[in-house]
Design a protein around this motif. Sequence first.
Motif, short mmCIF file in Angstrom:
data_model
loop_
_atom_site.label_atom_id
_atom_site.label_comp_id
_atom_site.label_asym_id
_atom_site.label_seq_id
_atom_site.Cartn_x
_atom_site.Cartn_y
_atom_site.Cartn_z
N ALA A 501 0.73 -1.17 0.03
CA ALA A 501 0.09 0.03 0.07
C ALA A 501 0.87 1.30 -0.18
N PHE A 502 1.69 1.11 0.76
CA PHE A 502 2.74 2.50 0.81
C PHE A 502 3.73 2.56 -0.20
N SER A 503 4.03 1.40 -1.19
CA SER A 503 4.81 1.55 -2.11
C SER A 503 3.77 2.13 -3.43
N ASP A 504 2.73 1.60 -3.57
CA ASP A 504 1.27 2.04 -4.27
C ASP A 504 1.22 3.69 -4.05
N ALA A 505 1.15 3.99 -2.80
CA ALA A 505 1.10 5.64 -2.71
C ALA A 505 2.20 6.29 -3.09
N THR A 506 3.22 5.82 -2.77
CA THR A 506 4.57 6.51 -3.17
C THR A 506 4.45 6.67 -4.85
N ARG A 507 4.19 5.60 -5.50
CA ARG A 507 4.03 5.78 -6.94
C ARG A 507 3.00 6.85 -7.20
N TYR A 508 1.62 6.98 -6.71
CA TYR A 508 0.78 7.63 -7.24
C TYR A 508 1.30 9.25 -6.92
N ALA A 509 2.18 9.61 -5.71
CA ALA A 509 2.91 10.76 -5.43
C ALA A 509 3.64 11.02 -6.51
N ALA A 510 4.26 10.10 -6.94
CA ALA A 510 5.46 10.30 -8.09
C ALA A 510 4.72 10.72 -9.29
N PHE A 511 3.59 9.97 -9.92
CA PHE A 511 2.79 10.48 -10.98
C PHE A 511 2.08 12.04 -10.81
N THR A 512 1.78 12.12 -9.67
CA THR A 512 1.38 13.41 -9.39
C THR A 512 2.26 14.47 -9.54
N ALA A 513 3.33 14.30 -9.01
CA ALA A 513 4.33 15.38 -9.06
C ALA A 513 4.86 15.53 -10.54
N ALA A 514 4.77 14.50 -11.25
CA ALA A 514 5.15 14.44 -12.70
C ALA A 514 3.93 15.30 -13.40
N GLY A 515 2.66 15.11 -12.93
CA GLY A 515 1.61 15.96 -13.59
C GLY A 515 1.84 17.62 -13.43
N PHE A 516 2.32 17.83 -12.19
CA PHE A 516 2.52 19.12 -11.93
C PHE A 516 3.55 19.64 -12.73
N LEU A 517 4.56 18.98 -13.29
CA LEU A 517 5.69 19.44 -13.81
C LEU A 517 5.44 19.55 -15.31
N VAL A 518 4.51 18.69 -15.87
CA VAL A 518 3.78 18.85 -17.06
C VAL A 518 3.09 20.48 -17.16
N LEU A 519 2.46 20.61 -16.17
CA LEU A 519 1.58 21.90 -16.25
C LEU A 519 2.72 23.01 -16.14
N GLY A 520 3.92 22.72 -15.37
CA GLY A 520 5.01 23.60 -15.43
C GLY A 520 5.72 23.88 -16.63
N LEU A 521 5.88 22.90 -17.30
CA LEU A 521 6.32 22.61 -18.75
C LEU A 521 5.33 23.54 -19.74
N LEU A 522 4.31 23.70 -19.62
CA LEU A 522 3.36 24.13 -20.30
C LEU A 522 3.24 25.86 -20.02
N ALA A 523 3.39 25.97 -18.64
CA ALA A 523 3.56 27.46 -18.47
C ALA A 523 4.50 28.24 -18.84
N THR A 524 5.85 27.33 -19.15
CA THR A 524 7.22 28.02 -19.56
C THR A 524 6.95 28.58 -21.23
N PHE A 525 6.05 27.97 -21.90
CA PHE A 525 5.80 28.60 -23.29
C PHE A 525 5.16 29.78 -23.20
N SER A 526 4.89 30.47 -22.18
CA SER A 526 4.60 32.09 -22.06
C SER A 526 5.95 32.89 -21.98
N LEU A 527 7.05 32.11 -21.82
CA LEU A 527 8.32 33.16 -21.88
C LEU A 527 9.01 33.24 -23.03
N GLY A 528 8.35 32.84 -24.11
CA GLY A 528 9.00 32.91 -25.59
C GLY A 528 10.13 31.88 -25.54
#
Length: 563
Positions: A501-528
């Motif tokens: 269960a704790f391993s699965d939860a750590t995996r979900y946290a990792a995927f959530t962090a990756a999702g935030f980083l995808v949003l951050g990547l999209l935000a950088t396109f406003s920088l030119g």
Amino acid sequence: MAADTGAAAVPRGGDRRRWFGLVAISVAVALIIVDSTIVNVAVPYVVSDLDLTSSQVQWVQESYTLVFAATLLIWGTVADRIGRRRMLLIGVVVFVLASVLAALVGSGTALIGARIVQGFGGAMILPTTLSLINAGFQGRERGIAFAVWGSTIGGMVAVGPLLGGWLTTSFSWRWAFGINLPIGLLIVAGVALFVDESRSSRRERIDLVGAVLSAVTFAALAFGLIEGRTYGWWAVTKPFELGPWTWASGPSPVAVAFAVTLVAGATFVVRTLRRTAAGRPTLFRFDLFGIRSFRNGNVAAMIVSLGEFGIVLSLPLWLQNVIGYTAFQTGLVLLGLAVGSFAASGLVAVLSSRLAPPQIVRIGIVAEIVGVAALGFVIGPSTSWGAVVPCLFVYGFGVGLATAQLTGVVLVDVPVERSGEGSGLQSTARQIGSALGIAVLGTVLFTSAGARLDSGLAGLGVPESGRTAVVDAVVESAGGAIPALSRDPRTAPAAAVAEQAFSDATRYAAFTAAGFLVLGLLATFSLGGSGGPAGAGGPGGAGAGRHRPGYADRPDADAPAVT
């Protein structure tokens, strides 16, 4: 590194001297980053030695964080007025003296007091290092200097647990604080010898009321984001203890903290706008948000920070409580992140001659996404360190590229004489983003761990009362109860479920962090980012610091406020 009076900084004393100065500045950043991670490792030993209560344990960690987040903007602005090198030296001295006090304390209350003073010192150091680099380097060199600064942060996040594990297990937890004394002395000597003073030409009084409103706003916001899961977002779910005072019912202190954030923040904004219009001194002038790179860069930095160091929250817990590593062994695994981060700083010199900084930022964030997502795929109850380290290397490599270059993009068009002001806000934006990321990822980690564990125990036929006891023990201890469950033959089957269960939860946290980083990547396109390489006059290029298109082209850009 050179002084400025509102114009671009012009290096003097030779390149070698400036780069030695950069080493001293980077070690100053390492001081506060390593300390925060060392303390996390040392806390169990502190609890045993000083007999801390659960409330004191919390405040040993949170008192530093809250003061640090609350005063970043204040000290960054003050540094512009009194001198950035002077502020850095003051910050290092305050931090080191507080560290010595922390190493000598005999009670939990005294340790919390020392940590509060450390928070002030750390907040003086971080934005001032940024503003000194922004004032002392130009063009391609600025990108390289920020890469060294950013890689130091990424690397030290990983080195800290290793150093902390060694010091606390081989010597004493007191050395986790005492080690700051010799490091601090080296920093003071390096800054005094190799860093020239740099300050703004503005001579204004400090807006003390604005400083208080700013501190209250950001402290309340950071507290709410960090503690929402613990005490409840709206109603009290766990008593909040502060010394002899206990908050056990009614609206949650987190909800009250958010209300304070709104009131104090709105008052700060309205008051600042009115004082600016009247030509009176303010802590921060909102005209900086008229600079496109500064405005959009801060938004991108905040979003990226949501996921950038989120995995560092859950990964050590999983490595120690599920895989069974010691604190020192966990630190060795996390070195993969440090090696990747330092490797990125060596590549920046090559990339900066071919690509614009926003493009380097995007490459770094993509590497972070790949590394974090890969961790999500490999994490399991029997995963070996050989599968984890390459993922951390890729992730650290991305941090080394993205963190530094994004910082450079945020500050590239900020006037040199307002570097501290801009650096303070940039550091605050990142800190709030990190706090929000920890809040979300912590909720994902512990909520999903509890749900998965309850479901698994139900499959074993464990009655509801028994499931609740086990789930509460595992979640409240952040997984620390799992090894004890494994050692008892009667609870070994439940331990296996808890590990999964704790391993699965750590995996979900990792995927959530990756999702935030995808949003951050999209935000950088406003920088030119199509303006050419850093050395060709693009963002952070040769023209940076001399002609700043996002700022100096406005007719009122350099008009000083009237005192």
